[in-house]
Scaffold this motif. Structure first.
Motif, short mmCIF file in Angstrom:
data_model
loop_
_atom_site.label_atom_id
_atom_site.label_comp_id
_atom_site.label_asym_id
_atom_site.label_seq_id
_atom_site.Cartn_x
_atom_site.Cartn_y
_atom_site.Cartn_z
N THR A 1 0.85 -1.16 0.10
CA THR A 1 -0.03 -0.13 -0.01
C THR A 1 0.88 1.18 0.06
OG1 THR A 1 -0.06 0.06 2.35
CG2 THR A 1 -1.81 -1.09 1.26
N THR A 2 0.38 2.43 -0.37
CA THR A 2 1.02 3.45 -0.44
C THR A 2 0.20 4.77 0.10
OG1 THR A 2 0.26 4.18 -2.58
CG2 THR A 2 2.30 2.93 -2.60
N HIS B 1 1.13 9.26 0.67
CA HIS B 1 1.93 10.29 0.10
C HIS B 1 3.27 10.46 1.16
CE1 HIS B 1 -0.73 11.67 -3.04
NE2 HIS B 1 -1.71 11.63 -2.29
N THR C 1 6.05 8.76 -3.20
CA THR C 1 4.97 8.04 -2.22
C THR C 1 5.81 7.41 -1.07
OG1 THR C 1 4.97 6.42 -3.83
CG2 THR C 1 3.05 7.71 -3.64
N MET D 1 6.83 4.06 0.72
CA MET D 1 6.72 2.73 0.79
C MET D 1 6.31 2.11 2.22
SD MET D 1 10.40 1.33 -0.73
CE MET D 1 11.15 2.56 -1.54
N THR E 1 6.82 -3.80 -4.00
CA THR E 1 6.92 -2.96 -5.34
C THR E 1 7.38 -1.36 -4.77
OG1 THR E 1 5.13 -4.13 -6.32
CG2 THR E 1 5.85 -1.95 -7.26
N ASP E 2 8.27 -0.85 -5.47
CA ASP E 2 8.81 0.40 -5.06
C ASP E 2 7.76 1.10 -5.69
OD1 ASP E 2 9.99 2.75 -4.73
OD2 ASP E 2 11.98 2.18 -4.59
N PRO E 3 7.16 2.15 -4.94
CA PRO E 3 6.01 2.95 -5.93
C PRO E 3 6.61 3.95 -6.67
CG PRO E 3 6.26 3.56 -3.23
CD PRO E 3 7.12 2.40 -3.60
N ASN E 4 7.66 4.48 -6.30
CA ASN E 4 8.38 5.31 -7.16
C ASN E 4 9.30 4.82 -8.34
OD1 ASN E 4 7.71 7.36 -5.03
ND2 ASN E 4 9.35 6.54 -3.57
N GLY F 1 8.50 1.64 -9.53
CA GLY F 1 7.68 0.43 -10.31
C GLY F 1 8.41 -0.94 -10.09
#
Length: 391
Positions: free
Chosen positions: A5-6, A8, A16, A18, A273-276, A278
């Motif tokens: 989940t992410t 801000h 976002t 981690m 998954t690294d949200p910044n 992918g």
């Protein structure tokens, strides 16, 4: 696919945070683990097998590169041929690079595991080209309350290491703390404030690092050692991301691309998954990704537990010399050692004794950071040569 989940990230506009998948310590999960007590595991690093199954010349060198150990007994064949071994040997902690015993026995997906210590005993040298096999047994499970994350578990296992003749090279009990990431993050026991070194401090650290003393071929006679003697410190730091990478390359290894993706699909909590970016990352990247470490409730990217244990082993072999033999080492990992920290590995002689015809020295050992905090604490026993034995 790995879950995540992410939210801000306040300090980085447009990015976002981690938030690693957070599992729960449930009674059902504890019962399942208890049901496995006494069972034997199939020791595997990253699900693909042992790392250094052979103590080859290259494997020994790569391990030493990873911990910063320049002892010629492990590097220089010509030098080693002149010692009592007649060939290269590996440092005792090389066994970590075969299989890292940390009480890692699976179960409780999404519940973080922190390597917390090892209790080692070695029985014979590790010679170049030894073929090493491993047997691990799940031996302990304890529930506790902590300030760090509330309810925690302490898992332990015992691992034996054998050479190609079936002789026991060494054994260790390893343990780890299992903690819920959400609880650790919410309690925020640890905060990250990078230490600001002065130029003089950096110069003093560099002088200490380069001033390391390797006893080598000069025997440290048992008769000459006195209770209260201090060991010359081995200094590591300020620890960089490069230091961690070098350690991983020499001691732990890794997997990538399709091999890693398949492992993540088998065990979704094993990665994120690294949200910044992918990118799919293994959970072990908490050791070098700041935001991932913070998501697990940690102060920042930090060293591997076995990395610090290897530093303590480096302290001992430097002091023992070529004719000494490290028989035992007990290490507790007390505090996190984050990127930028410096560790002074220290020790002092606490006792001398004779046992079963061996001349033994007992030591207290510890790691101390630049804030004068004890991050690591333990004991060791070393067999030394005796003048009376004609060595």
């Amino acid at each position: 696919m790995p879950k995540m989940t992410t939210t801000h990230y306040k300090n980085k506009p447009g990015a976002t945070t981690m938030v690693l998948e957070s599992g729960r310590i449930t009674q059902e999960g504890i019962d399942r683990l208890r049901g496995r007590l006494g069972s034997y595991n199939r020791p595997r690093q990253y699900g693909v097998g042992l790392f250094n199954e052979d103590a080859s010349r290259s494997a020994i060198r790569h391990f030493c590169q990873g911990i910063g150990d320049s002892n010629p007994l492990y590097w220089d064949v010509s030098y080693a041929q002149q010692t009592k071994y007649g060939t290269l040997v590996a440092p005792p902690c090389f066994l970590y690079s075969v299989y890292w015993c940390s009480g890692r026995t699976g179960g409780l997906p999404g519940v973080h595991g922190f390597h917390a210590g090892n209790d080692w005993e070695w029985f014979r040298p590790i010679y170049m080209d030894d073929k090493i096999s491993v047997q691990e047994q799940f031996t302990g499970l304890e529930e506790k309350e902590s300030e760090f994350a509330g309810r925690i578990l302490i898992q332990s296992s015992v691992t034996h290491y054998f050479n190609q003749r079936g002789e026991v090279l060494g054994k260790t009990r390893g343990w780890q703390i299992r903690a819920e990431r959400t609880a650790a993050r919410e309690r925020q026991k640890y905060t990250f404030e990078p230490y600001q070194y002065s130029r003089d401090e950096i110069l003093a650290i560099q002088e200490a690092v380069l001033g390391e003393e390797i006893r080598g071929s000069n025997p440290r006679w048992w008769e000459d050692v006195q209770v209260g003697d201090a060991l010359k410190p081995v200094v590591k730091g300020p620890m960089s991301h490069g230091d961690i990478t070098a350690f991983v390359a020499g001691c732990i290894g890794g997997i990538s691309h399709g091999i890693q993706l398949r492992e993540m699909q088998r065990h979704p909590s094993w990665g994120f998954t690294d949200p910044n970016t992918g990118a799919q990352e293994a959970i072990i990247r908490v050791h070098d990704i700041q935001e991932a470490a913070e998501s697990a409730g940690l102060p920042g990217a930090y060293d591997y537990g076995c990395q610090r244990c290897c530093w303590m082993g480096h302290l001992l072999t430097n002091w023992a010399g070529d004719d000494g033999f490290v028989k035992k080492m007990y290490v507790e990992l007390r505090r996190f050692n984050v990127v930028g920290d410096t560790t002074w590995c220290k020790g002092t002689v606490t006792g001398k004794r004779e046992e079963d015809g061996e001349k033994l020295v007992d030591l207290e050992i510890w790691g101390e950071n630049q804030r004068q905090q004890i991050t690591t604490k333990g004991t060791a026993t070393i067999r030394l040569p005796s003048k009376g034995a004609g060595w």
